[in-house]
Design a protein around this motif. Structure first.
Motif, PDB file in Angstrom:
ATOM      1  N   THR A 118      17.862 -27.013 -21.440  1.00 50.41           N
ATOM      2  CA  THR A 118      17.293 -25.813 -20.830  1.00 50.41           C
ATOM      3  C   THR A 118      16.100 -26.158 -19.954  1.00 50.41           C
ATOM      4  O   THR A 118      15.989 -25.687 -18.809  1.00 50.41           O
ATOM      5  N   ALA A 277      20.623 -20.239 -27.058  1.00 55.55           N
ATOM      6  CA  ALA A 277      20.154 -19.385 -25.974  1.00 55.55           C
ATOM      7  C   ALA A 277      18.818 -18.734 -26.322  1.00 55.55           C
ATOM      8  O   ALA A 277      17.924 -18.628 -25.471  1.00 55.55           O
ATOM      9  N   CYS A 281      15.266 -19.337 -24.336  1.00 55.07           N
ATOM     10  CA  CYS A 281      14.462 -18.262 -23.756  1.00 55.07           C
ATOM     11  C   CYS A 281      12.991 -18.405 -24.132  1.00 55.07           C
ATOM     12  O   CYS A 281      12.100 -18.235 -23.297  1.00 55.07           O
ATOM     13  N   ARG A 299      14.666 -15.004 -14.284  1.00 56.84           N
ATOM     14  CA  ARG A 299      16.099 -14.772 -14.110  1.00 56.84           C
ATOM     15  C   ARG A 299      16.921 -15.562 -15.124  1.00 56.84           C
ATOM     16  O   ARG A 299      17.872 -15.044 -15.727  1.00 56.84           O
ATOM     17  N   LEU A 300      16.530 -16.827 -15.360  1.00 52.44           N
ATOM     18  CA  LEU A 300      17.220 -17.650 -16.348  1.00 52.44           C
ATOM     19  C   LEU A 300      17.028 -17.091 -17.747  1.00 52.44           C
ATOM     20  O   LEU A 300      17.975 -17.088 -18.564  1.00 52.44           O
ATOM     21  N   GLN A 301      15.844 -16.604 -18.051  1.00 54.85           N
ATOM     22  CA  GLN A 301      15.604 -16.015 -19.368  1.00 54.85           C
ATOM     23  C   GLN A 301      16.463 -14.774 -19.589  1.00 54.85           C
ATOM     24  O   GLN A 301      16.914 -14.528 -20.713  1.00 54.85           O
ATOM     25  N   ARG A 302      16.675 -14.006 -18.551  1.00 58.19           N
ATOM     26  CA  ARG A 302      17.548 -12.836 -18.682  1.00 58.19           C
ATOM     27  C   ARG A 302      18.961 -13.273 -19.061  1.00 58.19           C
ATOM     28  O   ARG A 302      19.582 -12.687 -19.953  1.00 58.19           O
ATOM     29  N   TYR A 303      19.477 -14.282 -18.377  1.00 56.02           N
ATOM     30  CA  TYR A 303      20.813 -14.777 -18.691  1.00 56.02           C
ATOM     31  C   TYR A 303      20.890 -15.287 -20.128  1.00 56.02           C
ATOM     32  O   TYR A 303      21.856 -15.011 -20.847  1.00 56.02           O
ATOM     33  N   LEU A 304      19.877 -16.048 -20.551  1.00 56.41           N
ATOM     34  CA  LEU A 304      19.879 -16.590 -21.904  1.00 56.41           C
ATOM     35  C   LEU A 304      19.789 -15.480 -22.948  1.00 56.41           C
ATOM     36  O   LEU A 304      20.436 -15.551 -24.004  1.00 56.41           O
ATOM     37  N   ILE A 306      20.881 -12.382 -22.631  1.00 58.38           N
ATOM     38  CA  ILE A 306      22.188 -11.706 -22.680  1.00 58.38           C
ATOM     39  C   ILE A 306      23.203 -12.547 -23.436  1.00 58.38           C
ATOM     40  O   ILE A 306      23.984 -12.029 -24.251  1.00 58.38           O
ATOM     41  N   ILE A 307      23.208 -13.870 -23.188  1.00 55.00           N
ATOM     42  CA  ILE A 307      24.134 -14.757 -23.905  1.00 55.00           C
ATOM     43  C   ILE A 307      23.863 -14.716 -25.402  1.00 55.00           C
ATOM     44  O   ILE A 307      24.791 -14.650 -26.222  1.00 55.00           O
TER      45      ILE A 307
END
Length: 332
Positions: A118, A277, A281, A299-304, A306-307
């Motif tokens: 990450t 994930a 985050c 933006r990456l934290q949002r994806y993580l 959600i995952i």
């Protein structure tokens, strides 16, 4: 049994990962001592090229480290047929003193590898390598447990004998025993299940708050980690017996077998994906304000996030559906 093809693959992969980690750790020392992004010297240019090379090699090595956890469990489950008294992977890991240390080191290194991947992914998206010191310090911390894992795997498979009588999962994961496994099996089903669902709801709540910009990533990570830990315990003490439809069968590995449609692989994949994930985050939160990453990390934290939420929801959906469609009553 060291000539078994799957064992050869595991040992060869472990040796390769260990060699790459030690090689990278050696270069990490030089990077930590001499890294200066404001310098245009020849040494700095060499360090930057070396950083790119090491990051590429380690990215592949740590990806294999994560995937090899499933391979290790799969191999242990298949080898139980060749070991007296073993009924699943529990008996294989318990066949000598190195089995469970190897497994626990593997799990620890998988979590560490996920954190490093990450950080490296975020660092590679910035023009000035702002996380290079952080990820190299983490690499140095992982060098020892990765080496210990390789040694434990070697001694485990080297001393694995088919004529040794081992203990089955029924004796280890029994509520009347005096080991950690027995303590997990003896957890009260209803309170454990309620605690899991409560932590899951809190994780979802803090995850949604974080996605909306009203929460902190570290708090979400704490609850995601607690959900993973209690989820493992609940799988042993509550959800396992529901899948087996046997009130005293608490094995965490029998659920991987064909009699149960290999559903254990889905459950463990969901839990480990969720915690990786969630941890990712949290580990990124201190670096949200770095100038070169202030747009990418949120933006990456949002994806993580959600995952993580989708993974835990998948786990909860699978165990809840099994409970609803089964005639077995654990809580009566």
């Amino acid at each position: 049994m060291t000539l078994h093809p799957a064992i050869i693959a595991l040992l060869a992969g472990a040796l390769a990962v260990n060699a790459l980690v030690l090689y990278a750790a050696w270069h990490a020392l030089a990077i930590l001592r001499h890294w200066d992004p404001n310098s245009g010297s020849e040494r700095q240019l060499q360090l930057e090229r070396r950083t790119y090379l090491v990051s590429t090699l380690l990215g592949n090595a740590f990806l294999f480290e994560i995937l090899s956890l499933a391979l290790l469990v799969f191999v242990a489950d298949r080898l139980h047929l060749q070991i007296n008294g073993a009924m699943c992977a529990v008996g294989t890991f318990n066949a000598n003193a190195w089995g469970y240390p190897a497994l626990l080191l593997k799990v620890f290194n998988v979590l560490g590898a996920g954190l490093w991947l990450t950080l490296n992914f975020a660092d590679s998206r910035a023009y000035d390598y702002p996380l290079v010191r952080v990820k190299n310090r983490l690499l140095l911390l992982l060098a020892l447990p990765v080496s210990l894992e390789t040694l434990a795997l070697w001694y485990f498979f080297r001393n694995l004998k088919g004529d040794v009588i081992t203990s089955c999962c029924g004796s280890l994961f029994s509520a009347g025993g005096n080991q950690v496994a027995a303590d997990l099996a003896g957890l009260p089903p209803l309170p454990t299940a309620l605690l899991f669902y409560l932590l899951l709801l809190l994780t979802i709540a803090f995850g949604v708050l974080f996605l909306r910009g009203h929460g902190k990533g570290q708090i979400f990570t704490i609850f995601a980690t607690l959900t993973f830990s209690v989820g493992i315990a609940a799988l042993i003490s509550v959800f396992g017996p529901i899948f087996y439809e046997l009130p005293h069968h608490h094995c965490p590995f029998c659920i991987l077998q064909s009699e149960y449609l290999h559903v254990g692989y889905l459950l463990y994949t969901a839990l480990f994906t969720g915690v990786l994930a969630g941890l990712g985050c949290g580990v990124l939160s201190p670096f949200r304000n770095r100038p070169s990453l202030h747009n990418f990390i949120p933006r990456l934290q949002r994806y993580l996030t959600i995952i993580c939420l989708l993974s835990y929801a998948l786990f909860a959906l699978a165990v809840t559906l099994r409970f609803l469609i089964s005639d077995f009553q654990l809580f009566s």
